[in-house]
Every structure is written in C-alpha cells, then in structure tokens.
Design a protein around this motif. Sequence first.
Motif, PDB file in Angstrom:
ATOM      1  N   VAL A  90       0.846  -1.186   0.000  1.00 39.77           N
ATOM      2  CA  VAL A  90       0.000   0.000   0.000  1.00 39.77           C
ATOM      3  C   VAL A  90       0.885   1.240   0.000  1.00 39.77           C
ATOM      4  O   VAL A  90       1.640   1.477   0.940  1.00 39.77           O
ATOM      5  CB  VAL A  90      -0.938   0.001   1.218  1.00 39.77           C
ATOM      6  N   LYS A  91       0.799   2.010  -1.066  1.00 37.17           N
ATOM      7  CA  LYS A  91       1.597   3.238  -1.197  1.00 37.17           C
ATOM      8  C   LYS A  91       0.653   4.426  -1.266  1.00 37.17           C
ATOM      9  O   LYS A  91      -0.253   4.470  -2.109  1.00 37.17           O
ATOM     10  CB  LYS A  91       2.482   3.189  -2.455  1.00 37.17           C
ATOM     11  N   ASP A  92       0.890   5.407  -0.395  1.00 36.21           N
ATOM     12  CA  ASP A  92      -0.003   6.554  -0.348  1.00 36.21           C
ATOM     13  C   ASP A  92       0.719   7.717   0.324  1.00 36.21           C
ATOM     14  O   ASP A  92       1.863   7.573   0.769  1.00 36.21           O
ATOM     15  CB  ASP A  92      -1.278   6.206   0.434  1.00 36.21           C
ATOM     16  N   LYS A  93       0.039   8.847   0.406  1.00 34.77           N
ATOM     17  CA  LYS A  93       0.584   9.997   1.126  1.00 34.77           C
ATOM     18  C   LYS A  93       0.321   9.839   2.618  1.00 34.77           C
ATOM     19  O   LYS A  93      -0.624   9.166   3.032  1.00 34.77           O
ATOM     20  CB  LYS A  93      -0.053  11.299   0.621  1.00 34.77           C
ATOM     21  N   LEU A  94       1.157  10.471   3.428  1.00 29.37           N
ATOM     22  CA  LEU A  94       0.900  10.500   4.859  1.00 29.37           C
ATOM     23  C   LEU A  94      -0.365  11.309   5.119  1.00 29.37           C
ATOM     24  O   LEU A  94      -0.632  12.301   4.425  1.00 29.37           O
ATOM     25  CB  LEU A  94       2.071  11.144   5.602  1.00 29.37           C
ATOM     26  N   PRO A  95      -1.174  10.905   6.090  1.00 26.15           N
ATOM     27  CA  PRO A  95      -2.379  11.689   6.388  1.00 26.15           C
ATOM     28  C   PRO A  95      -2.003  13.077   6.881  1.00 26.15           C
ATOM     29  O   PRO A  95      -1.029  13.251   7.624  1.00 26.15           O
ATOM     30  CB  PRO A  95      -3.060  10.869   7.491  1.00 26.15           C
ATOM     31  N   SER A  96      -2.754  14.069   6.447  1.00 21.79           N
ATOM     32  CA  SER A  96      -2.535  15.437   6.912  1.00 21.79           C
ATOM     33  C   SER A  96      -3.247  15.612   8.253  1.00 21.79           C
ATOM     34  O   SER A  96      -4.467  15.482   8.328  1.00 21.79           O
ATOM     35  CB  SER A  96      -3.092  16.428   5.881  1.00 21.79           C
ATOM     36  N   ILE A  97      -2.472  15.868   9.311  1.00 25.37           N
ATOM     37  CA  ILE A  97      -3.041  15.943  10.654  1.00 25.37           C
ATOM     38  C   ILE A  97      -2.928  17.375  11.187  1.00 25.37           C
ATOM     39  O   ILE A  97      -1.825  17.921  11.289  1.00 25.37           O
ATOM     40  CB  ILE A  97      -2.320  14.966  11.613  1.00 25.37           C
ATOM     41  N   ASP A  98      -4.063  17.959  11.498  1.00 20.79           N
ATOM     42  CA  ASP A  98      -4.106  19.322  12.028  1.00 20.79           C
ATOM     43  C   ASP A  98      -4.061  19.262  13.560  1.00 20.79           C
ATOM     44  O   ASP A  98      -5.093  19.287  14.229  1.00 20.79           O
ATOM     45  CB  ASP A  98      -5.377  20.024  11.542  1.00 20.79           C
TER      46      ASP A  98
END
Length: 239
Positions: A90-98
């Motif tokens: 599984v290749k994806d972007k890191l989740p954007s965490i606010d």
Amino acid sequence: MELGSWGARLSEAQKKQVAARLKNRLEKTYILTFDKVGSTFKEDEKLDVDVLSGATDTWGKNFSPGAQYKNVKTNELVQKQEFYGKNFLVKDKLPSIDWKMGAETKQIGGYTCYKATAAIPTADLTWYDFSWSELRAADKEKGEEVNMTEVTAWYTLNIPVSSGPSEYWGLPGLILEVNVGNTTMLCFKVVMNPEEKSSIEAPKKGKVVTKKEYKEIITGKMQEMRNNRGRQRPGRTGR
C-alpha cells in the motif's frame, strides 16, 4: 475490547477471565525505528498464540496493520499488508493531521511530554480493517460529512523527530503515546544511538495499491464471502 450486550451479562470475575484470555491478542508489542526523516513501524516478531487454547490468531492477522514505512520529508507512506495469503504493497501519502498543541505535560519514561489533539478522518485510520457495522454505517452516511476520530498524542521535544507510531506524525518531537478510542499506544523503552543499527527501508514486495483501493479490495472480498455462504445454505420446503 467492547463486550457489548453479551458483556453486560457477565460478572466482574467473568470479565477478568475473558480479559486474561484475550490479553495476548489485544496487547501487541511494536518497534518504531527512526532517524530524522524516515521510520519503520512493525510488530515485534513472536508467535501469536492463545496461551490457553494454543490457537493462532490467523483471522485477526488479515485485518492487522503490517510493516510500515514513513518518510516525513517526501510525505510518503508504504505499508505491507497480507490478506488471505495475497501480499499487497500500500503506497499513499501521509495523512494530513491538524494538531492542536496544548500546554499540559506529563512524564513518560523520564521524558517531558506535551499534549496535542486532532480530529482525523476515520477512514485514514481504519483502511486496513473491516467490520460489517462500519460498512452499514458507510452506506447510510453516503453524501454526508466525513466521519472523524478524536486522537490525543503526547510528544517530547527532547527527541526532535517528527515521527511516531502507526499513521501518527507531524509534531515537533517524537510521539511517545497515542490515545484513540479504546486503544492506547505507549512507548515503554527508548534506545538512542543503538550499537546494532537497523535499516530504515520501505517494504518492496506485493501488489501496489492505494489505501482506498486496498479498502475496496477487502470489502469486496468480504461481501463475496458472505454471498457465497448464503448460496451454500440448504433450502427448506414447506410441508
């Protein structure tokens, strides 16, 4: 583990017996290996056996997080998943965490840690898992706003690395504890500059998919299995 209505019928002594029996399956040990930009996160290799029955948790492994690689510089996540004997990458972007930074502090293993909280889309945290209740809820909520999960993290500025366990990252120090729902991830040992260096590399073998594609694959397979079971049930005739 939520025992639901079944658990409500148990005495406190029976609940303790259930907890003791499931301890080996519900409490896992993971190792986070990190440098300034990259990290790997994987379960400590040991045989997952129920000490009372001798059974291995093969079902649970289909929906457990596999070996993971994160790179905070390239915003990259790579995670190896095995589902019913088939390997996926599984290749994806890191989740954007606010993250919302707080002033509250506490000590974890001699490190001063600061509190941070965030609301993260639930789908970003459960993409490797499956439940029928989640599927039914998703069908009802189509077109509505995104389901969110509240997360609390504790990070230390003494280790200025923007990483942490599982999907969690993006704070000005290493995350040593995460609380999300009924799950807690707690660091119990930190080894800085170990004599035996571990490589920090992304997994390489498996069919390459995104998190969304992987979720669709396992959901489709589970629905297929349910439909097959339904067709195999013997019919009844009236008399």
